[in-house]
Motif scaffolding. Structure first.
Motif, PDB file in Angstrom:
ATOM      1  N   GLU A 128       1.127  -1.341  -0.060  1.00  0.00           N
ATOM      2  CA  GLU A 128      -0.217   0.148   0.024  1.00  0.00           C
ATOM      3  C   GLU A 128       0.750   1.080  -0.459  1.00  0.00           C
ATOM      4  N   LEU A 129       0.652   1.887  -1.175  1.00  0.00           N
ATOM      5  CA  LEU A 129       1.885   3.003  -1.098  1.00  0.00           C
ATOM      6  C   LEU A 129       0.574   4.797  -0.495  1.00  0.00           C
TER       7      LEU A 129
ATOM      8  N   GLU B 195       1.729   8.603   2.777  1.00  0.00           N
ATOM      9  CA  GLU B 195       2.299   8.159   1.660  1.00  0.00           C
ATOM     10  C   GLU B 195       3.612   8.008   1.630  1.00  0.00           C
ATOM     11  N   LYS B 196       4.382   5.968   0.960  1.00  0.00           N
ATOM     12  CA  LYS B 196       5.897   5.977   1.292  1.00  0.00           C
ATOM     13  C   LYS B 196       5.912   6.072  -0.657  1.00  0.00           C
ATOM     14  N   GLU B 197       6.908   8.039  -1.237  1.00  0.00           N
ATOM     15  CA  GLU B 197       7.328   8.145  -2.061  1.00  0.00           C
ATOM     16  C   GLU B 197       9.123   7.258  -2.077  1.00  0.00           C
ATOM     17  N   PHE B 198       9.299   7.023  -3.855  1.00  0.00           N
ATOM     18  CA  PHE B 198      10.151   6.537  -4.001  1.00  0.00           C
ATOM     19  C   PHE B 198      10.984   7.991  -5.358  1.00  0.00           C
TER      20      PHE B 198
ATOM     21  N   LYS C 269       6.201  10.339   2.387  1.00  0.00           N
ATOM     22  CA  LYS C 269       4.646  11.853   2.587  1.00  0.00           C
ATOM     23  C   LYS C 269       3.913  11.847   3.442  1.00  0.00           C
ATOM     24  N   ILE C 270       3.830  13.339   4.245  1.00  0.00           N
ATOM     25  CA  ILE C 270       2.563  13.832   4.546  1.00  0.00           C
ATOM     26  C   ILE C 270       1.951  14.181   3.644  1.00  0.00           C
TER      27      ILE C 270
END
Length: 133
Positions: A2-3, A62-65, A73-74
């Protein structure tokens, strides 16, 4: 994987829930305990602001790449009254609640990236990112 996960902020328990979510995602991404604390403090501040000033809203984690580098990321958004003077609320020591919270300048310091958009009578959206070192 889940991102993105969002928590609606309606009461004080929601602040606790989104803090825990943020800590768990930070841990999953490999952040150390110091950065986990920075991230949860930033989340707390943003969620509390929604609760105090807008009444309700949501905080998404959120997961950021970027170039293979992980980050968290909020995204905090509400449909509240908006912020009349963003420059003023970004000054250290500025408070309307009389609290000792780090405020938005503290959130900016705790994170690597910080962006704020606000329109009177339409609400506020704040995006903050912490990159894994």
């Amino acid at each position: 994987m889940e991102l993105q996960s969002c928590v609606k902020i309606i009461n004080e328990w929601d602040i606790v829930a989104v803090r825990q979510l943020g800590r768990n995602v930070a841990k999953e991404l490999g952040f150390g305990t110091v950065d986990q604390a920075r991230i949860t403090t930033a989340i707390s501040e943003l969620a509390r602001n929604i609760f105090l000033y807008a009444g309700k809203g949501e905080v998404c984690i959120e997961k950021e790449f970027e170039n293979g580098k992980p980050g968290l990321k909020i995204v905090a958004k509400d449909d509240g009254p908006g912020i009349a003077d963003i420059r003023r609320v970004m000054e250290d020591g500025y408070t309307t609640s009389g609290g000792l919270g780090a405020g938005l300048p503290g959130v900016k310091r705790l994170m690597d990236e910080f962006d704020i958009h606000s329109k009177l009578d339409e609400g506020t959206k704040i995006i903050a990112v912490k990159w894994l070192r």
